[in-house]
Design a protein around this motif. Structure first.
Motif, PDB file in Angstrom:
ATOM      1  N   LEU A  66       0.830  -1.208   0.000  1.00 44.24           N
ATOM      2  CA  LEU A  66       0.000   0.000   0.000  1.00 44.24           C
ATOM      3  C   LEU A  66       0.865   1.260   0.000  1.00 44.24           C
ATOM      4  N   THR A  67       1.920   1.226   0.814  1.00 39.31           N
ATOM      5  CA  THR A  67       2.810   2.400   0.889  1.00 39.31           C
ATOM      6  C   THR A  67       3.528   2.608  -0.428  1.00 39.31           C
ATOM      7  N   GLN A  68       4.015   1.542  -1.033  1.00 34.22           N
ATOM      8  CA  GLN A  68       4.714   1.661  -2.315  1.00 34.22           C
ATOM      9  C   GLN A  68       3.772   2.143  -3.412  1.00 34.22           C
ATOM     10  N   LEU A  69       2.550   1.606  -3.444  1.00 33.20           N
ATOM     11  CA  LEU A  69       1.587   2.030  -4.460  1.00 33.20           C
ATOM     12  C   LEU A  69       1.246   3.506  -4.301  1.00 33.20           C
ATOM     13  N   ALA A  70       1.022   3.961  -3.062  1.00 37.82           N
ATOM     14  CA  ALA A  70       0.684   5.368  -2.825  1.00 37.82           C
ATOM     15  C   ALA A  70       1.814   6.280  -3.269  1.00 37.82           C
ATOM     16  N   ALA A  71       3.053   5.901  -2.930  1.00 36.66           N
ATOM     17  CA  ALA A  71       4.201   6.752  -3.258  1.00 36.66           C
ATOM     18  C   ALA A  71       4.448   6.797  -4.765  1.00 36.66           C
ATOM     19  N   THR A  72       4.419   5.636  -5.414  1.00 36.81           N
ATOM     20  CA  THR A  72       4.691   5.607  -6.854  1.00 36.81           C
ATOM     21  C   THR A  72       3.576   6.280  -7.640  1.00 36.81           C
ATOM     22  N   PHE A  73       2.326   6.026  -7.252  1.00 36.19           N
ATOM     23  CA  PHE A  73       1.210   6.661  -7.944  1.00 36.19           C
ATOM     24  C   PHE A  73       1.251   8.172  -7.751  1.00 36.19           C
ATOM     25  N   GLY A  74       1.530   8.621  -6.512  1.00 36.32           N
ATOM     26  CA  GLY A  74       1.617  10.057  -6.253  1.00 36.32           C
ATOM     27  C   GLY A  74       2.719  10.717  -7.049  1.00 36.32           C
ATOM     28  N   SER A  75       3.870  10.072  -7.108  1.00 33.68           N
ATOM     29  CA  SER A  75       4.988  10.629  -7.870  1.00 33.68           C
ATOM     30  C   SER A  75       4.664  10.695  -9.354  1.00 33.68           C
ATOM     31  N   LEU A  76       3.968   9.671  -9.866  1.00 34.93           N
ATOM     32  CA  LEU A  76       3.579   9.682 -11.281  1.00 34.93           C
ATOM     33  C   LEU A  76       2.596  10.812 -11.578  1.00 34.93           C
ATOM     34  N   VAL A  77       1.638  11.025 -10.686  1.00 36.11           N
ATOM     35  CA  VAL A  77       0.671  12.104 -10.877  1.00 36.11           C
ATOM     36  C   VAL A  77       1.385  13.456 -10.939  1.00 36.11           C
ATOM     37  N   VAL A  78       2.319  13.675 -10.016  1.00 40.30           N
ATOM     38  CA  VAL A  78       3.084  14.920 -10.009  1.00 40.30           C
ATOM     39  C   VAL A  78       3.895  15.052 -11.296  1.00 40.30           C
ATOM     40  N   SER A  79       4.541  13.960 -11.713  1.00 36.55           N
ATOM     41  CA  SER A  79       5.375  13.994 -12.920  1.00 36.55           C
ATOM     42  C   SER A  79       4.559  14.282 -14.168  1.00 36.55           C
ATOM     43  N   LEU A  80       3.379  13.673 -14.289  1.00 38.09           N
ATOM     44  CA  LEU A  80       2.526  13.939 -15.441  1.00 38.09           C
ATOM     45  C   LEU A  80       2.051  15.391 -15.433  1.00 38.09           C
ATOM     46  N   GLY A  81       1.833  15.932 -14.228  1.00 41.12           N
ATOM     47  CA  GLY A  81       1.490  17.353 -14.137  1.00 41.12           C
ATOM     48  C   GLY A  81       2.606  18.229 -14.675  1.00 41.12           C
TER      49      GLY A  81
END
Length: 551
Positions: A434-449
């Protein structure tokens, strides 16, 4: 688990040394050119505090607040620039006279003709009532830049104000629009008012080169308008926010630019106005963190830096060292009780890691205090803090185990659990997943922004460096990066998105933006635990291609 005393004490010592070194380095004073004695010429003033905003048309500035602000500003300048006369700002003119200050009276011109006429009428009324206080009238601010009026409309407004008041009149805009304006506009104003903001220029300029850039631009404008007086209507540098190429917002950068500019203006007999008096949080809605960080005073009316002597980005670094060290001890204690029993050398390594993590956590909290403006922003910052705490509580202890720690659930298994939470699958593997998914997904969202709309976005380095490095270390501890786990298509997809977005960010931001490059490195570190899956996917594609070719 019983805590080993010697490794723990060695870890505390290492954490203390790291905390002191990090914050002493961050707080090291920097020698900068002293500003000339005396006051700055003029400074932009808006009265908004806290959540107040000019977009709230019911707002009215309290005269008592304006009076208190001008009392403070009168100690650093004898002039303020106003941008409009509505929302109670007209009261600033007689109050400025009370504090022996002059006013550059701004008339806000937009696309709405009825609103423009009300602004013109009120400004003319105020100027006639205070002719000794109003130094000049600025009819419109960057109207051509916003495309809300034509030069012909501006000429009409300027002529109306000049005839009604008899006071000097000008128009303010960035140099590009002045250089392309019709000659009639330059002839109509008493002096040319230009805005030169090295940070916001099409080719961003660092604080170190900012004054040289301003000198170059001013010379170009003076050559284009021979015999016309040039007034610098806005110049300054932000103290916080995202980097733009070599333009790095910070307290040091702001102090360097403003002090060097003040010295330059003094030697070149240049008249100017600085932007701005106080940080304006409402601007962050349009311009991100950097928009609210142009003041020489904070939003709570505290000076950001001295005008003479060395300047520190963290003048209270001794206190910050203590807080970071307290975080480090807490982190080290969690690692000691939840992780493996280390040898003395391992205790030192854990202490070094805890020292850096404690400092990173404090930097993340400090950034959150700047970025937190709305309830939504507050919710995001709280979630990021919870993410960091989850990494500290679940991931760091697993890294300390001699035997390979528990592996996170795959992305597919974690998503399946989220769709149907059950008691099955609970445990450390799920928490890590859960922690890894939250961190990677959050980082991807920021990067796509950043890829599609990055101009006003911050790089949240402290918030995502910790999970990226922690999961990479856990992966190396287990040797996961060398294994090709079956059915890990989601990991491959995430990895490809990271790699593609990293390439786009690096291209968009350019090689001079160190902050962007650090973000790109963090993205690639997120990919490291999945290199085995990437290699397996590439080998599978090659095999399929060979099979197709052979048929």
């Amino acid at each position: 688990m019983k805590m080993a005393t010697l490794p723990y004490l060695l870890g505390i010592t290492a954490a203390a040394l790291i905390s002191v070194c990090v914050w002493k380095l961050l707080g090291a004073p920097v020698n900068i050119v002293d500003a000339p004695a005396g006051k700055v010429h003029c400074i932009s003033y808006t009265p908004y505090r806290g959540g107040e905003s000019p977009f709230d048309h019911s707002f009215r500035a309290e005269p008592a607040n304006i009076d208190a602000d001008l009392a403070q500003l009168s100690k650093v300048s004898d002039c303020v620039r106003l941008y409009s006369v509505d929302l109670g700002l007209d009261a600033a003119v007689p109050l400025a006279a009370k504090h022996h200050m002059q006013v550059l009276l701004g008339i806000w011109i937009g696309y709405n003709e009825a609103y423009n006429q009300r602004q013109l009428a009120k400004a003319i009324e105020v100027a006639k009532a205070n002719p000794q206080t109003v130094r000049a009238i600025i009819v419109g601010n960057e109207v051509l830049l916003r495309g809300e009026q034509t030069p012909e409309d501006l000429l009409r407004y300027i002529d109306e104000v000049k005839k009604a008041t008899g006071l000097p009149v000008t128009y303010a805009d960035v140099t590009h629009f002045w250089l392309n304006a019709p000659p009639a506009l330059a002839n109509a104003v008493d002096f040319i008012t230009i805005h030169i903001l090295p940070y916001w220029e099409d080719k961003p300029t660092s604080a170190k080169r900012g004054v040289a850039y301003l000198d170059q631009v001013r010379a170009e404008v003076a050559e284009h308008f021979p015999g016309k007086r040039i007034f610098i209507g806005e110049t300054g540098f932000p103290s916080a926010g995202r980097d733009r190429e070599a333009a790095v917002p910070s307290i040091i950068s702001q102090a360097r630019y403003l002090r060097e500019f003040a010295a330059y203006a003094d030697t070149h007999d240049l008249d100017y106005n600085l932007i701005e008096a106080y940080d304006q949080p409402w601007k962050r809605a349009q311009e991100g963190t950097v928009g609210g960080a142009w003041g020489i005073f904070t939003a709570d009316r505290q000076p950001k830096f001295p005008w003479t002597g060395p300047v520190s980005a963290h003048p209270h670094w001794h206190m910050e060292t203590g807080i970071a060290f307290a975080f480090s001890i807490t982190i080290l204690t969690i690692m000691a009780f939840r992780g493996g029993k280390p040898e003395p050398l391992g205790g030192i390594g854990a202490g070094v890691g805890a020292g850096f993590v404690g400092s990173a956590l404090l930097l993340q909290i400090e950034h959150s205090m700047i970025a937190w403006r709305t309830p939504l922003e507050g919710a995001v910052e709280i979630l990021l803090l919870m993410q960091s705490l989850a990494v500290i509580f679940f991931v760091l202890p697993e890294i300390t185990r001699k035997k390979a720690g528990i592996a996170p659930l795959s992305i597919a298994d974690t998503l399946n659990w989220l769709r149907r939470p059950t008691s099955q699958g609970r445990g450390m593997a799920l928490y890590l997943g859960l922690t890894q998914l939250a961190a990677t997904f959050g980082s991807l969202v920021v990067s796509l922004g950043f890829c599609f709309d990055g101009r006003y976005r911050d790089f949240p380095l402290a918030a995502f460096a910790l999970p990226a490095l922690s999961f990479a270390l856990l992966s190396f501890n287990r040797g996961d990066q060398k294994r090709a786990y079956p059915d890990r298509r989601e990991e491959v997809m995430f990895s490809m998105l990271f790699i593609v977005s990293t390439a786009i960010i690096a291209y968009n931001e350019g090689p001079l933006n160190k902050e962007a490059l650090m973000w790109c490195v963090i993205n690639l570190i997120f990919v490291l635990p999945w290199t085995g899956q990437i290699k397996a996917a590439i080998r599978g594609l090659i095999t399929k291609s060979e099979a197709v070719a052979s048929t």
